[in-house]
Scaffold this active site. Structure first.
Site, PDB file in Angstrom:
ATOM      1  N   ARG A 108       7.162 -33.503  10.626  1.00 20.85           N
ATOM      2  CA  ARG A 108       6.128 -33.128  11.594  1.00 20.85           C
ATOM      3  C   ARG A 108       5.489 -31.783  11.236  1.00 20.85           C
ATOM      4  NH1 ARG A 108      10.953 -31.465  13.775  1.00 20.85           N
ATOM      5  NH2 ARG A 108      10.952 -29.563  15.040  1.00 20.85           N
ATOM      6  N   HIS A 109       6.249 -30.937  10.533  1.00 20.27           N
ATOM      7  CA  HIS A 109       5.712 -29.624  10.157  1.00 20.27           C
ATOM      8  C   HIS A 109       4.625 -29.766   9.090  1.00 20.27           C
ATOM      9  CE1 HIS A 109       8.776 -27.893  12.626  1.00 20.27           C
ATOM     10  NE2 HIS A 109       9.719 -28.520  11.942  1.00 20.27           N
ATOM     11  N   CYS A 141       3.353  -3.057   3.975  1.00 25.26           N
ATOM     12  CA  CYS A 141       2.532  -1.895   4.352  1.00 25.26           C
ATOM     13  C   CYS A 141       3.306  -1.141   5.433  1.00 25.26           C
ATOM     14  CB  CYS A 141       1.116  -2.300   4.771  1.00 25.26           C
ATOM     15  SG  CYS A 141       0.991  -3.308   6.256  1.00 25.26           S
ATOM     16  N   GLY A 142       2.650  -0.258   6.153  1.00 25.82           N
ATOM     17  CA  GLY A 142       3.367   0.541   7.149  1.00 25.82           C
ATOM     18  C   GLY A 142       3.943  -0.326   8.256  1.00 25.82           C
ATOM     19  N   THR A 143       3.101  -1.164   8.833  1.00 29.92           N
ATOM     20  CA  THR A 143       3.536  -2.053   9.920  1.00 29.92           C
ATOM     21  C   THR A 143       3.771  -3.488   9.462  1.00 29.92           C
ATOM     22  OG1 THR A 143       1.246  -2.629  10.371  1.00 29.92           O
ATOM     23  CG2 THR A 143       2.170  -0.772  11.622  1.00 29.92           C
ATOM     24  N   GLY A 144       3.206  -3.867   8.339  1.00 28.69           N
ATOM     25  CA  GLY A 144       3.204  -5.258   7.888  1.00 28.69           C
ATOM     26  C   GLY A 144       2.032  -6.037   8.471  1.00 28.69           C
ATOM     27  N   ILE A 145       1.373  -5.461   9.459  1.00 27.40           N
ATOM     28  CA  ILE A 145       0.326  -6.211  10.172  1.00 27.40           C
ATOM     29  C   ILE A 145      -0.960  -6.299   9.348  1.00 27.40           C
ATOM     30  CG2 ILE A 145      -1.131  -6.257  12.233  1.00 27.40           C
ATOM     31  CD1 ILE A 145       1.205  -4.854  13.728  1.00 27.40           C
ATOM     32  N   GLY A 146      -1.363  -5.185   8.772  1.00 32.78           N
ATOM     33  CA  GLY A 146      -2.592  -5.204   7.954  1.00 32.78           C
ATOM     34  C   GLY A 146      -2.469  -6.200   6.816  1.00 32.78           C
ATOM     35  N   MET A 147      -1.315  -6.175   6.151  1.00 30.62           N
ATOM     36  CA  MET A 147      -1.093  -7.102   5.030  1.00 30.62           C
ATOM     37  C   MET A 147      -1.130  -8.552   5.524  1.00 30.62           C
ATOM     38  SD  MET A 147      -0.848  -5.729   2.053  1.00 30.62           S
ATOM     39  CE  MET A 147      -0.193  -4.406   1.017  1.00 30.62           C
ATOM     40  N   ASP A 194       0.876  -1.168   0.000  1.00 29.79           N
ATOM     41  CA  ASP A 194       0.000   0.000   0.000  1.00 29.79           C
ATOM     42  C   ASP A 194       0.919   1.225   0.000  1.00 29.79           C
ATOM     43  OD1 ASP A 194       0.908   0.270   2.600  1.00 29.79           O
ATOM     44  OD2 ASP A 194      -1.065   0.231   3.547  1.00 29.79           O
ATOM     45  N   HIS A 201       9.488 -24.244   9.022  1.00 31.27           N
ATOM     46  CA  HIS A 201       8.418 -24.826   9.837  1.00 31.27           C
ATOM     47  C   HIS A 201       7.021 -24.610   9.261  1.00 31.27           C
ATOM     48  CE1 HIS A 201      10.871 -24.989  13.856  1.00 31.27           C
ATOM     49  NE2 HIS A 201      11.573 -25.375  12.813  1.00 31.27           N
TER      50      HIS A 201
HETATM   51  C1  RB5 Z   1      -1.623   2.939   6.308  1.00 31.77           C
HETATM   52  O1  RB5 Z   1      -1.599   4.186   6.909  1.00 31.77           O
HETATM   53  C2  RB5 Z   1      -1.331   1.858   7.330  1.00 31.77           C
HETATM   54  O2  RB5 Z   1      -2.434   1.717   8.168  1.00 31.77           O
HETATM   55  C3  RB5 Z   1      -0.995   0.565   6.651  1.00 31.77           C
HETATM   56  O3  RB5 Z   1       0.104   0.753   5.824  1.00 31.77           O
HETATM   57  C4  RB5 Z   1      -0.633  -0.605   7.549  1.00 31.77           C
HETATM   58  O4  RB5 Z   1       0.328  -0.252   8.480  1.00 31.77           O
HETATM   59  C5  RB5 Z   1      -1.761  -1.318   8.153  1.00 31.77           C
HETATM   60  O5  RB5 Z   1      -1.585  -2.301   8.863  1.00 31.77           O
END
Ligand code: RB5
Length: 153
Positions: free
Chosen positions: A134-135, A67-73, A10, A100
């Site tokens: 096992r994995h 993405c910004g944090t990688g978490i949303g993706m 993003d 694994h």
């Molecule tokens: C975009 O501002 C930000 O929310 C997105 O890149 C990402 O970090 C979401 O997890």
């Protein structure tokens, strides 16, 4: 190097995605850049969806999402059946998730990690080999969960 990799970001991951593309292009990987292409604000689930569809369909062997944090993706990618997406900001996790979890999508956060380490994480992840045994049995359990969810819908 014949591995085909589908990549997307993003707006929050655009600059790091460009660095990853540059690094992999220089070493002859076959790449598909699925966007985004500008810093205009976009929604990460849309871009995760395109890369996951490339991987699940076999158009790409692996996917990389930024993405910004990688978490949303990561959250978005793991909604897709057949995807095992791993958020990695260190090389140990990158290697171990290949061994694994047989992860087929790597997620990174541009606002979390520097470019140098991110490129090492990508290289470690691409070089990692699934250990099986096992994995595999554990991955089979994940696949069964996906089938159960599908049949309950
Ligand atoms: C975009 O501002 C930000 O929310 C997105 O890149 C990402 O970090 C979401 O997890």
């Amino acid at each position: 190097m014949s591995l085909k990799i589908s990549l997307a970001s993003d707006h929050g991951g655009l600059l790091l995605k460009r660095e990853i593309l540059r690094s992999l292009q220089a070493r002859g990987y076959e790449l598909a850049d699925r966007g985004c292409y500008t810093e205009e604000s976009v929604d990460y689930p849309d871009y995760a969806g395109v890369v996951c569809s490339d991987v699940v369909s076999g158009r790409a062997e692996r996917g990389i999402l930024v993405c910004g944090t990688g978490i949303g993706m990561t959250i978005a990618a793991n909604k897709h059946a057949g995807i095992r997406a791993a958020l990695c900001h260190d090389t140990f996790s990158a290697r171990t998730t290949r061994e694994h979890n047989d992860s087929n999508v790597l997620c990174l956060g541009q606002r979390v990690i520097g470019t140098g380490l991110a490129l090492d994480v990508v290289d470690m992840w691409l070089a990692g080999v699934f250990a099986g045994g096992r994995h595999q049995a554990r991955i089979d359990k994940l696949t069964r969960i996906e089938s159960t969810i599908k049949s309950n819908c």
